[in-house]
Design an enzyme around this catalytic site. Sequence first.
Site, short mmCIF file in Angstrom:
data_model
loop_
_atom_site.label_atom_id
_atom_site.label_comp_id
_atom_site.label_asym_id
_atom_site.label_seq_id
_atom_site.Cartn_x
_atom_site.Cartn_y
_atom_site.Cartn_z
CD GLU A 1 -2.67 1.25 3.21
OE1 GLU A 1 -2.87 0.06 3.40
OE2 GLU A 1 -4.11 1.97 2.40
CG ASN B 156 -9.92 -1.97 1.89
OD1 ASN B 156 -9.18 -3.00 1.51
ND2 ASN B 156 -9.04 -0.63 2.68
CD GLU B 157 -9.79 -2.37 6.36
OE1 GLU B 157 -9.77 -1.00 7.22
OE2 GLU B 157 -9.46 -3.37 6.49
CE1 TYR C 81 -3.29 -6.03 8.55
CE2 TYR C 81 -5.43 -5.25 8.80
CZ TYR C 81 -4.27 -5.71 8.56
OH TYR C 81 -4.46 -4.90 7.38
CD GLU D 70 -5.55 -4.86 4.28
OE1 GLU D 70 -5.99 -4.34 5.64
OE2 GLU D 70 -6.06 -4.02 3.30
CD GLN E 115 0.56 -2.75 3.54
OE1 GLN E 115 1.28 -1.92 2.82
NE2 GLN E 115 -0.90 -2.03 4.19
O1 AHR Z 1 -2.57 -2.33 6.27
C1 AHR Z 1 -3.26 -1.30 7.26
C2 AHR Z 1 -4.19 -1.00 6.99
O2 AHR Z 1 -5.45 -2.36 7.28
C3 AHR Z 1 -5.22 -0.65 5.96
O3 AHR Z 1 -5.17 0.08 5.18
C4 AHR Z 1 -6.86 -1.28 6.12
O4 AHR Z 1 -7.31 -1.66 4.60
C5 AHR Z 1 -6.91 -1.74 6.90
O5 AHR Z 1 -6.84 -1.90 8.23
#
Ligand code: AHR
Length: 494
Positions: free
Chosen positions: A26, A173-174, A240, A296, A345
């Site tokens: 990103e 995205n999101e 995450y 992600e 990432q």
């Molecule tokens: O990876 C960092 C961020 O995490 C991304 O931009 C977003 O899609 C997510 O919240």
Amino acid sequence: MSNRIVVHADWTLGTINKNIYGHFAEHLGRCIYEGLWVGEDSPIPNTKGIRNDVLEALKNLSIPVLRWPGGCFADEYHWMDGIGPRENRKRMINTHWGGVVENNHFGTHEFFQLCELIGSEPYICGNVGSGSVQEMSEWVEYMTFDGESPMANLRQKNGREKPWKLTYFGVGNENWGCGGNMTAEYYADQYRRYQTYARNYGDNKLYKIAGGANSDDYHWTDVLMKQAHHMMDGLSLHYYTIPGDWSNKGSATDFDKNDWFVTLKKALHMDELLTRHSTVMDRYDPEKRVAIVVDEWGTWYDVEPGTNPGFLYQQNTMRDAVVAALHLHVFQKHCDRVQMANLAQMVNVLQAVVLTEGDKLLLTPTYHVLEMFKVHQDAEALAFHGTFGEYASESGEKLPQVSVSASKKDGKVHVSLANLSPDESAELELELRGAEGAHSCAGVILAGDAIDARNTFEQPSRVAPAAFDGAQVSGNKLKVTLPAASVVLLTLQA
Ligand code: AHR
């Protein structure tokens, strides 16, 4: 106590799509700029502006697919700002990530160049949050139309005669958050509308990925599937691994055994998420035509002290290596539904595989796991059963001590193992059934001298793979001793 694990070489669960070994880059912090792109005039050796040392490291990982330009950045990205002569490109503010100036020097052409250099398929994420249907439609035309059209002509004017091959395309995205704060119902309608104009030109067939749920938001998955499953190939999922909470995530390097336990427990939560999202999807798609795309995933800690909080720069230890192994094992277990995953990432951001500082580079423990495990790409996942031991926290909570995954390709069986315990080795008796004859075994191990062992620019090889001598073969059986907090890959030749 010894654990007994039986791997069935003649019982396959399905193919492990190599795309679960995908990555994500990103416009965030020092991922694109500094990490990948240094520009053609940089003193750092580069190929068309992309730094050579990072290219070499990434090529070696056999990265099948790379997602770009975001993330949250994608829903604020206007692709036309990133084409044409670089000196004329618009400078904008990267509002999500540190408020820094984005000069748009890395745009569509540079991204495809990067993909070609590292041998990855491109996965482009389009802008639904702040972009128009026309803008998204024209981007697809610019990239993939072969012939006479306004966007194809513009591409040619910018130096690219032939269209690129583009398969993977994300529609936002999101969108429940940074991508427009939409409800599932509203986004499902927007998805249907935007994707209509993301055309297939010539023989370029897009694989359309709808913006999916935030971790355990099963309602989002239900609505998207109910309203639009027949218009998508994949539905994304973001999760995450955060040891603490969003306001105090925890340090990447300064942690104790309790933090270690909590982190691994949270990493394993991915298994429940995939099971439950997939079950929701089964209601509308029992054949599992629509994939889950975990575009992600990874650890997210507090940033390294002294660094820009908007840059999400974090160190990476043996804990991250085990987290990576657990995720890949879970994705392989769900190979019937999970067809892509993208580690967040690639460079200098979150659970990165490569960190850079000026002209220096280091490979993180996570890098080494992906390198060891790449043999699983496109292999047949094998069934196994057995006992996996117990790893208890100080408060008595329990996890299995050993995590396993096995696959078969080109006459070889690969068994990957992780020992979750921070301080106890694990004994295993591994039996390979369903394969004739004697088996030779080679192994490689990643283990640190401490659970927080990591590579630094001063000591870049403190955590590195080594030959594994902890497996004794006798016929189709192996006795294995897995050191505490380690990741091992065994190659068995029938
Ligand atoms: O990876 C960092 C961020 O995490 C991304 O931009 C977003 O899609 C997510 O919240």
